[in-house]
Scaffold this motif. Structure first.
Motif, mmCIF file in Angstrom:
data_model
loop_
_atom_site.group_PDB
_atom_site.id
_atom_site.type_symbol
_atom_site.label_atom_id
_atom_site.label_comp_id
_atom_site.label_asym_id
_atom_site.label_seq_id
_atom_site.Cartn_x
_atom_site.Cartn_y
_atom_site.Cartn_z
ATOM 1 N N GLU A 5 -11.103 0.308 1.115
ATOM 2 C CA GLU A 5 -9.863 1.081 0.335
ATOM 3 C C GLU A 5 -8.542 1.138 0.780
ATOM 4 O OE1 GLU A 5 -11.633 5.001 0.397
ATOM 5 O OE2 GLU A 5 -12.985 4.590 -1.013
ATOM 6 N N THR A 35 -5.375 0.240 -0.839
ATOM 7 C CA THR A 35 -5.439 -1.169 -1.381
ATOM 8 C C THR A 35 -5.170 -0.940 -2.964
ATOM 9 O OG1 THR A 35 -7.118 -1.756 0.074
ATOM 10 C CG2 THR A 35 -7.200 -2.941 -1.875
ATOM 11 N N PRO A 36 -4.270 -1.740 -3.631
ATOM 12 C CA PRO A 36 -3.844 -1.488 -4.786
ATOM 13 C C PRO A 36 -4.989 -2.016 -5.974
ATOM 14 C CG PRO A 36 -2.788 -3.635 -3.910
ATOM 15 C CD PRO A 36 -3.573 -2.872 -2.818
ATOM 16 N N GLU A 37 -5.012 -1.563 -7.021
ATOM 17 C CA GLU A 37 -6.067 -2.058 -8.090
ATOM 18 C C GLU A 37 -5.319 -3.267 -8.489
ATOM 19 O OE1 GLU A 37 -7.239 -0.666 -12.472
ATOM 20 O OE2 GLU A 37 -5.963 0.663 -11.285
ATOM 21 N N VAL A 38 -6.481 -4.206 -8.937
ATOM 22 C CA VAL A 38 -6.038 -5.603 -9.314
ATOM 23 C C VAL A 38 -5.889 -5.558 -11.002
ATOM 24 C CG1 VAL A 38 -6.729 -8.058 -9.617
ATOM 25 C CG2 VAL A 38 -7.426 -6.419 -7.356
ATOM 26 N N GLY A 39 -4.488 -5.786 -11.284
ATOM 27 C CA GLY A 39 -4.455 -5.838 -12.812
ATOM 28 C C GLY A 39 -4.561 -7.267 -13.378
ATOM 29 N N ARG A 89 2.919 0.707 -9.733
ATOM 30 C CA ARG A 89 2.060 0.612 -8.276
ATOM 31 C C ARG A 89 3.169 0.284 -7.381
ATOM 32 N NH1 ARG A 89 -1.834 -3.804 -9.792
ATOM 33 N NH2 ARG A 89 -0.036 -4.628 -10.498
ATOM 34 N N ARG A 121 -10.515 -11.134 -5.489
ATOM 35 C CA ARG A 121 -10.719 -10.638 -6.533
ATOM 36 C C ARG A 121 -9.749 -11.307 -7.636
ATOM 37 N NH1 ARG A 121 -14.742 -9.011 -4.407
ATOM 38 N NH2 ARG A 121 -15.672 -7.010 -4.270
ATOM 39 N N GLY A 171 -7.990 -10.588 -11.713
ATOM 40 C CA GLY A 171 -8.030 -9.463 -12.728
ATOM 41 C C GLY A 171 -8.328 -10.227 -14.048
#
Length: 449
Positions: free
Chosen positions: A26, A62-66, A110, A128, A130
């Motif tokens: 996180e 941790t930023p969300e992967v778009g 973000r 990961r 996106g």
């Protein structure tokens, strides 16, 4: 969780499913500057601004992967001069860039944070991807170039650097490479050269691509065989790559350095024509406001003495204010002054008579488009251009690394170990490495490869 990721990378795991199954933490450790400290150097002379006071090692979310993005486990990164500018809040605090970007759309929002994760280089492993990403998968070993671009407007489709939404990742965007994790657009990724260590692979992305565009590309000086190329700061990050490109491309570099040690390093790199500007007393300003034209003439005479009478076809400029007048003066008739930075000051002064009457041209270049970056990385992967790493620091020592670059106390490139616990890890092609061992370790006297 970060230890699991590190262990998987160091253990040689290559199965995409294994990496995709690893939990993403996180939060992660990252080198940052803080928005509420962006005025901390107000009233301080530029030379006295100390990046060690402004840089922090923080735990950040941790930023969300778009869509179209990738999250990378960063094994190593590097220090560039844009990190120095970010750390001393010059010419403006980078939070202005982040706010402007954040207004663009919900995904870009973000990036608008009260902290800025810095760093425009990395080597690492994809964790990961996106939606919409098909060229890369978890487990891929990668390096990243620093062009972040949207390509929703027509201007960028001939040259992506002309896109109105072009930005430099880790400088004009958040979630940069001086960290354990980094968020990039998937089209920033390139294959990691297999014969290099993590720290060696990380150090070339920004400077190598920049130099390729500046010297080789039709968007820069379009260097050709037989050209004489004056290279300022020839043992530094940009100059060390420029010297290689000149030599590999059949040109003659005239390398300008600032000490006997740096002069010797340029000669070991293959340059025969070297000027130690400090030892020879070159100073191109009489005072803060008055250029010294006599020094321009003396400098031009010294170049002709070394070259057998030739003036530079190309002047590789990046110091800016201190040198720009001399650069314009010494370029040959019809020659090119190609500039990508201004580390000694952004306000340049030159005598325009020597530009217009002698049909010279000034070309501004800024980083590289994806094709240029890919071609530059390909030259590294094939062993034609080599990393110029001189020293590596651990992530918690990044402020000291930036301070060294700020003081010009380094040679070549300065690396930063992020998830990599020590130097020397990550090599897969040992035969290619053996063939190029001397060149790889050139900027690190006394080391073995």
């Amino acid at each position: 969780m970060m230890n699991e990721i590190r262990d998987a990378v160091l253990g040689g795991v290559s199965d995409p499913a294994c990496f995709a199954a690893l939990p993403v933490p996180e939060s992660y450790a990252a080198v940052t500057v803080h928005a509420d400290e962006s005025d901390m150097f107000d009233g301080t002379p530029s030379a006295d601004k100390d990046p060690r006071k402004s840089l922090h090692l923080d735990e950040v979310p941790t930023p969300e992967v778009g869509p179209g993005e990738a999250l990378v486990a960063v094994m190593a990164s590097a220090v560039n001069y844009n990190t120095v500018w970010s750390a001393i809040f010059e010419p403006v605090p980078t939070f202005a860039f982040l706010r402007r970007y954040g207004r663009r759309d919900p995904l870009a929002r973000r990036h608008d944070r009260p902290y800025h994760v810095l760093g425009s280089d990395l080597s690492g492993v994809v964790l990961r991807v996106g939606p919409g990403v098909s060229a890369w998968k978890p487990g891929d070993r990668v390096v990243a170039h620093c062009l972040s671009v949207e390509l929703e407007r027509p201007e960028g489709h001939d040259d992506t650097m002309l896109d109105p939404e072009q930005r430099i990742w880790g400088f004009e965007t958040n979630f940069g490479g001086l960290a354990e994790l980094a968020l990039v657009k998937a089209n920033q990724l390139m294959p990691m050269p297999a014969h290099l260590t993590w720290e060696e692979a990380a150090c070339s992305g920004l400077v190598n691509s920049t130099v390729y565009r500046q010297l080789v590309s039709r968007n820069g000086a379009a260097m050709k065989q037989g050209d004489t190329v004056l290279i300022w700061g020839a043992s530094g990050g940009l100059g060390s790559y420029a010297t290689q490109y000149a030599l590999r491309g059949g040109a003659t570099p005239v390398c300008v350095v600032s000490s006997p040690e740096k002069a010797e390093l340029a000669r070991r790199a293959g340059a025969e024509l070297v000027i130690d500007r400090v030892a020879e007393g070159f100073a191109f300003w009489k005072d803060e406001h008055t250029p010294d034209v006599a020094e321009w003439r003396r400098f031009g005479g010294r170049i002709r003495e070394l070259t057998g009478g030739d003036d530079p076809d190309i002047v590789f400029e990046h110091p800016g204010r201190d040198t720009f007048g001399a650069s314009v003066f010494v370029a040959r008739r019809g020659g090119t002054i190609v500039t990508c930075a201004s580390t000694s000051g952004f306000q340049h002064s030159f005598d325009n008579r020597y530009l217009w009457m002698h049909l010279k041209r000034i070309v501004g270049t800024h980083f590289a488009n994806y094709h240029e970056a890919w071609q530059a990385n390909r030259l590294v992967a094939r062993g034609h251009i080599h990393p110029t790493l001189s020293r590596s620091y651990h992530l918690e020592q990044t402020a000291d690394a930036v301070h060294d670059v700020r003081r010009n106390a380094h040679q070549g490139k300065v690396g930063v170990l992020c998830l990599a616990p020590q130097e020397g890890l990550g090599v897969r092609d040992h035969e290619t490495r053996r063939r190029h061992a001397r060149a790889i370790s050139l900027y690190r006297p006394g080391t073995t490869s």
